[in-house]
Design a protein around this motif. Structure first.
Motif, PDB file in Angstrom:
ATOM      1  N   VAL A   1       0.885  -1.398  -0.052  1.00 18.26           N
ATOM      2  CA  VAL A   1      -0.263   0.103   0.367  1.00 18.26           C
ATOM      3  C   VAL A   1       0.755   1.291  -0.224  1.00 18.26           C
ATOM      4  N   ARG A   2       0.370   2.122  -0.319  1.00 14.71           N
ATOM      5  CA  ARG A   2       0.932   3.942   0.314  1.00 14.71           C
ATOM      6  C   ARG A   2       0.568   3.818   1.478  1.00 14.71           C
ATOM      7  N   ALA A   3       1.513   4.399   2.119  1.00 18.21           N
ATOM      8  CA  ALA A   3       1.160   4.711   3.781  1.00 18.21           C
ATOM      9  C   ALA A   3      -0.171   5.680   3.737  1.00 18.21           C
ATOM     10  N   ALA A   4       0.408   6.739   3.722  1.00 11.36           N
ATOM     11  CA  ALA A   4      -0.953   8.026   3.094  1.00 11.36           C
ATOM     12  C   ALA A   4      -2.012   7.269   3.057  1.00 11.36           C
ATOM     13  N   ASP A   5      -2.010   6.220   1.899  1.00 16.71           N
ATOM     14  CA  ASP A   5      -3.771   6.245   2.043  1.00 16.71           C
ATOM     15  C   ASP A   5      -4.645   5.000   2.828  1.00 16.71           C
ATOM     16  N   CYS A   6      -3.263   5.098   4.432  1.00 16.72           N
ATOM     17  CA  CYS A   6      -3.696   3.661   5.368  1.00 16.72           C
ATOM     18  C   CYS A   6      -3.975   4.238   6.357  1.00 16.72           C
ATOM     19  N   ALA A   7      -3.845   5.845   6.845  1.00 21.10           N
ATOM     20  CA  ALA A   7      -3.729   6.804   7.718  1.00 21.10           C
ATOM     21  C   ALA A   7      -4.704   6.693   8.689  1.00 21.10           C
ATOM     22  N   SER A   8      -6.147   6.454   8.314  1.00 15.90           N
ATOM     23  CA  SER A   8      -7.138   6.193   9.688  1.00 15.90           C
ATOM     24  C   SER A   8      -7.177   5.109   9.971  1.00 15.90           C
ATOM     25  N   GLY A   9      -6.021   4.126  10.007  1.00 18.56           N
ATOM     26  CA  GLY A   9      -6.134   2.961  11.322  1.00 18.56           C
ATOM     27  C   GLY A   9      -7.296   1.906  10.465  1.00 18.56           C
ATOM     28  N   ALA A  10      -8.027   2.306   9.551  1.00 21.62           N
ATOM     29  CA  ALA A  10      -9.488   1.146   9.063  1.00 21.62           C
ATOM     30  C   ALA A  10     -10.075   1.723   7.777  1.00 21.62           C
ATOM     31  N   ALA A  11      -8.794   1.467   6.692  1.00 19.75           N
ATOM     32  CA  ALA A  11      -9.290   2.155   5.752  1.00 19.75           C
ATOM     33  C   ALA A  11      -9.937   1.177   4.670  1.00 19.75           C
TER      34      ALA A  11
END
Length: 401
Positions: free
Chosen positions: A62-72
């Motif tokens: 993934v791109r880490a920035a796309d998963c910043a919510s912790g529940a993407a």
């Protein structure tokens, strides 16, 4: 040498190593067949290892920035098994990826599958990854142009795997050392033959051959030689023609039936060492023709211990190998011992309490001590041992290979 002071263990070893001339012949052999051989030249990698960024885990790239919510929740855009190269990662998507697979362009992290929930073509990432998570970077193990193995290395499973990892199908190695052996004594009998009155079975033949095989030597075995000066000289001449080193067992003392010393002096040259070591003491070293000569004591424990202390490092030097000094472990003695005027090597083993137990009979003829024991206590000359003292313990495994 009669009347000469006894050498210390270190003096004897230093003299041996200084005299050793490594074999010069080199051959190239398949890396698959190089176990135990000695590397003849440095080896340099021509490539990076890993050769590309890859994943350490099964999971999702993934791109880490796309998963910043912790529940993407992201659509899974492609699947990349090991051995395949995927397309660049589309922003806002995830890639199903498997251990060792190529990291697609645009991905900067891997989330392990245990932190993900997949359903209906999408995956929910229940984790906040950081850039670089679970990614092995190109060249992080080996960079092209770096030396990976040094000349003089004895090749083990680890070195062979490393050589293979950079694509080395063949390796230059020193040729095998040729060692001739024979055993003196009219009392010696081979197992399986009738044991005459006063006879003993030739255990040293089995012990020494196995020790030499462990070190990768080619062995020419001349068997049992009668207690005769003429017979001993004849076998010495024959052995010298086919070997780099001759090793004998028995006949190295100064009794009327000990013919090794005069035979070697007649056929070559000899330094007769009296070493301040127990078990051991008599050790003959010299040359016959182009071959080195080492005469070991006949008592089985003396023969075994002197091989470990002196013959093994000498053999390694002849093979062109590095000769690391054994590194003793400092352990507690759970026994008392009065000591001896010579440097002793006592058969001992570790106990459940973390200390050392001593074999009760330290005689040079008690071969069971070498099977019961796990190694040798290096006890200095004149040193008594009290229960609780810290002693120097060298495991057999550090001396056998």
């Amino acid at each position: 040498m009669a009347g000469a002071p006894m050498l210390t263990v270190q003096q004897a070893l230093d003299t041996l190593l200084a005299a050793a001339r490594p074999v010069a012949d080199v051959e190239r052999i398949a890396t698959l067949k190089a176990n135990g051989r000695v590397l003849a030249a440095d080896q340099v990698s021509t490539l990076d290892v890993p050769g590309f960024d890859n994943t350490q885990m099964d999971g999702y790239a993934v791109r880490a920035a796309d998963c910043a919510s912790g529940a993407a929740t992201l659509p899974v855009s492609q699947r990349i098994p090991a051995g395949h190269v995927g397309a660049p990662l589309q922003p806002g998507t995830a890639v199903r990826i498997f251990t060792g697979a190529f990291i697609p362009e645009g991905a900067d992290a891997v989330v392990m599958q245990e932190q993900c929930e997949a359903a209906d073509g999408s995956v929910t990432i229940r984790h906040v990854p950081q850039p670089g998570d679970w990614i092995r970077r190109r060249g992080e193990d080996i960079t092209a142009g770096s030396a990976i193995l040094r000349a003089g290395t004895r090749l083990r499973s680890q070195e062979l795997g490393l050589a293979a990892s950079v694509g080395l199908a063949e390796l230059p190695v020193r040729r095998k050392l040729r060692v001739a052996v024979f055993f003196t004594g009219d009392e010696l009998t081979m197992p399986g033959e009738p044991l005459a009155p006063g006879g003993i079975y030739n255990s040293n033949r089995f012990t020494l051959r196995a020790l030499l095989e462990n070190l990768g030597c080619e062995i020419a075995d001349f068997g049992i030689v009668p207690d005769s000066l003429v017979a001993t000289r004849a076998v010495l001449r024959e052995a010298a023609d086919v070997s780099d080193l001759i090793i004998t067992s028995g006949g190295v003392s100064v009794g009327e039936e000990d013919h090794i010393k005069p035979a070697v002096e007649a056929e070559g040259k000899l330094n007769m060492w009296q070493i301040a070591v127990k078990p051991g003491k008599p050790l003959a070293f010299g040359e016959v023709g182009q071959a080195f000569f080492l005469g070991l004591p006949g008592n089985p424990v003396s023969s075994f211990v002197t091989f470990l202390l002196f013959v093994r490092p000498f053999l390694l030097r002849l093979q062109g190998a590095e000769v690391p000094a054994p590194q003793p472990y400092l352990l507690r003695a759970d026994f008392a011992y009065k000591g001896d005027r010579r440097n002793e090597f006592l058969r001992a083993r570790r106990n459940a309490a973390g200390g050392l137990d001593l074999f009760p009979n330290q005689s040079s003829g008690v071969l069971t001590s070498t099977v019961w024991g796990e190694g040798l206590i290096d006890n200095p000359a004149g040193q008594a041992i009290a229960a609780g003292d810290i002693v120097r313990f060298i495991p057999f495994n550090d001396l056998l290979y």
